[in-house]
Enzyme design. Structure first.
Site: not given
Length: 708
Positions: A233-234, A236-239, A455, A530
């Site tokens: 996912p975007p 997450t630290g791939k680069t 709520e 909801d």
């Protein structure tokens, strides 16, 4: 570096304006260069000039030899009417001028001599001036002729130079790669800077060791993977992982984006791929990193209306370079994407990207490690517990956690603090999840009461069905488009969702609407989000998880995103099955709604107590909610703290109200000083109620007010 760019930009701007100036001067010379007397000149033939000179119509004229021709310019005694040919070049500039006293002509030296012209001039008392032939007339003519050509060449040279700056310094450099090698001195990122991804780092350590000591692997006949694909996912630290590999290995690192290969010119992408691998092979061992490779590596031949030829050529060249006839010895290709499902199968086969590393969302231990990395340069107060924050942020990726601590630091600075305390982190968490608080929003008492009971309904159902999730916080303070929200956190990180857990989540989401129906006997639009979340869970239960007895263990809908060209317009099941799916989804939602109604009905007293506490204190945390639910009252310390906070909020509101009244009074006094006008109108200021349903994290239930 920046100064050089500024100087280059300044130079190009100067050259551009210089070319524009030369063009304007050329145009001016073209229209006015032959007119030495100023104003418009009438072009006359040799016969007309001689006839006018004999008839004493010429006041004065000048004669200048010019290569076998006398160039004559002069002035009439009376204005002469200009012909249409003479006015053609000036019709747009001066349409009113149709007469002139100036003329110009050319006389052949073989027909008329200067003596004859002198004779005619003496007879009629006409002033004649003779100029010698210009020695540089040839050079002037050559300059006038060549100047437009030079201007056009310079113009096209500048245009091509600007167009080629992306891949080089000129048009012939389009095929050059944009990637520039970097070494360990330039790259300061190491594996110690990457937290929460221990397994992923271990997979990449082999790549680093091979680059440092390849003989260790070659002795055993091992071959390092030529391609490593980081997917997940975007955020997450791939680069960041790729930078850490380059920093640890200390080898040339070529970084480029997938979109940089494709240009509007055919063949540029493939040429850049060849140039990139040529440079990497010359500096082997080296690493090539392609970020967002799905921009160039999409599946071939499956686009709507045919494939993109230029993109496919680039992909074909990339496939050849990665595992072609010559191979890519000493070059390791790394790539990152969050859409691995759309990549071409040839790109993912062994021999190319034969090692795929999933960089997923971190667990609670990983989130804590990530928080510690981002908290190194931030002064934290003793009451900030990073472990507790990690538990409260399920589903957050590294980018989210970095943003969370950054928002907390900004809040602390805004409040003139020297340390970041727990209240700053708590507020930052709410801002990241739901947006900034809108305490100045005008909310009617009835709407505020509806939100509180809504709520409180979520809260009661969550407290009763607490096997998988616990109520962390509930508030009626508007944030973003939501009028209020309740945060339900899982007791522990879960990789799997059971049928019981899914049904409890649906019942919890239905608690808000159930409370409205029981207390007010009405329905509002606040439950729309909801229903959206509950419907998604129910449909996944039926079509993906096989949790429906009528449908059975069948996958009717893939969890991946639909890729254009892969059966996009083909239904995966029949209309009868689709109707059955809709019926099962409706059944699951109805059962969850009935379950929520039963829970709130049997816990009326606790529900009312929590709702009234929300109306009084606006926000309740987990400890306060449990005390109200079990003991029927809030803890005394929390009551005092809540009352202090409420008094502070009331004071701020009173202060703002006083400022508004003073401003209104000042405006009224200014208006009284102005002269009365019968056309003056007063427009009432309407409150901003543009709050509608909105998406949120699956751990949060929002209540949204109605749209006007």
């Amino acid at each position: 570096m920046n100064n050089n760019r500024k100087n280059n930009g300044f130079t190009h701007n100067v050259l551009f304006y210089a070319v524009i100036f030369l063009c304007i001067m050329g145009i001016v010379y073209f229209f006015f260069g032959g007119n030495n007397n100023g104003g418009q000149s009438k072009n006359v033939s040799q016969t007309q000039f001689v006839t006018a000179l004999r008839k004493n119509q010429v006041k004065s004229f000048q004669v200048q030899p010019n290569g076998g021709v006398y160039k004559v310019t002069g002035t009439y005694r009376k204005p002469q009417k200009m012909s249409s040919d003479n006015q053609a070049g000036f019709s747009l500039m001066n349409q009113r001028s149709s007469t002139t006293t100036n003329f110009q002509s050319s006389v052949l030296q073989s027909d008329v001599t200067v003596n004859q012209l002198q004779k005619y001039a003496d007879k009629n008392n006409v002033k004649i001036t003779t100029h010698p032939e210009e020695s540089n007339s040839i050079w002037v003519n050559l300059l006038v002729t060549a100047l437009p050509i030079v201007i056009m060449i310079l113009f096209f040279y500048m245009m091509m130079g600007q167009a080629g700056q992306g891949g080089g310094r000129g048009v012939m450099n389009f095929g050059k790669t944009k990637a520039k090698p970097s070494n360990s001195k330039d790259n300061k990122v190491r594996f110690s800077d990457v937290a929460g991804e221990e397994e992923e780092k271990q997979e990449l350590v082999e790549v680093v060791e091979f680059l440092k000591d390849p003989k260790k692997f070659m002795k055993l006949g091992a071959k390092i993977p030529s391609g490593v694909l980081l997917e997940g996912p975007p955020g997450t630290g791939k680069t960041l992982l790729a930078k850490a590999v380059a920093g640890e290995a200390g080898v040339p690192f070529y970084s480029i984006s997938g979109s940089d290969f494709v240009e509007m010119f055919v063949g540029v992408g493939a040429s850049r791929v060849r140039d990139l691998f040529d440079q990497a092979k010359k500096n082997a061992p080296s690493i090539i990193f392609i970020d967002e490779i799905d921009a160039v590596g999409r599946r071939r031949g499956n686009g709507m209306g045919g494939g993109h030829d230029e993109r496919e050529q680039t992909l074909n060249q990339l496939l050849v370079e990665m595992d072609g006839f010559q191979g890519d010895e000493g070059v390791i290709v790394m790539a990152a994407t969050n859409r691995s499902d759309v990549l071409d199968p040839a790109l993912l086969r062994p021999g190319r990207f034969d090692r795929k590393i999933l960089v997923g969302r971190p667990d609670v231990k990983g989130r804590e490690a990530i928080l510690r990395v981002h908290a190194k340069n931030k002064p934290l107060a003793p009451d900030v517990d990073l472990k507790e924050i990690a538990k409260q942020t399920p589903g957050f990726v590294g980018a989210d956690l970095a943003n969370l601590l950054n928002e907390a630091a900004l809040l602390a600075a805004r409040r003139n603090k020297t340390e970041i305390d727990a209240s700053d982190v708590d507020e930052a968490e709410d801002r990241v999840i739901a947006g900034p608080a809108k305490r100045d929003r005008v909310v009617s008492p009835q709407e505020r009461k509806t939100v509180a009971y809504h709520e409180a309904g979520h809260t009661i159902v969550g407290l009763v069905l607490n096997d998988a999730r616990v109520v962390h916080k509930v508030t009626i303070v508007p944030r973003g488009r939501a009028g209020g929200y309740a945060i339900m956190l899982p007791k522990e990180d879960q990789m799997l969702m059971s049928k019981k857990n899914a049904e409890e989540q649906i019942a919890g989401l239905m608690g808000g609407r159930a409370a409205e129906e029981l207390i007010f006997n009405s329905q509002s639009s606040g439950a729309s989000n909801d229903f959206e979340q509950a419907t998604q869970i129910a449909r996944s239960m039926v079509t993906q998880y096989g949790m429906s007895d009528k449908i059975g263990p069948v996958e009717l809908q893939s969890s991946g995103q639909v890729f254009t060209g892969q059966g996009y317009d083909q239904s995966p099941y029949s209309e009868k099955t689709a109707a059955l799916v809709d019926e099962e989804v409706r059944r699951i939602l109805t059962e969850g709604h009935q379950r929520a109604l039963h829970i709130i009905e049997t816990h009326r007293d606790q529900h009312k107590l929590i709702a009234e506490a929300l109306l009084k204190y606006e926000t309740l945390d987990e400890k306060q909610i449990l005390s109200l639910y079990k003991d029927g009252k809030m803890p005394e310390k929390d009551v005092e703290a809540a009352e202090d906070e409420q008094r502070a909020a009331t004071f701020e509101e009173s202060k703002r109200e006083l400022e508004r009244r003073e401003n209104a009074k000042s405006d009224q006094e200014n208006a009284d000083e102005l002269p009365d006008s019968s056309d003056a109108t007063v427009t009432p200021k309407s409150s901003d109620d543009n709050s509608s349903t909105n998406g949120e994290d699956n751990t949060t239930d929002h209540h949204s007010t109605d749209d006007d």
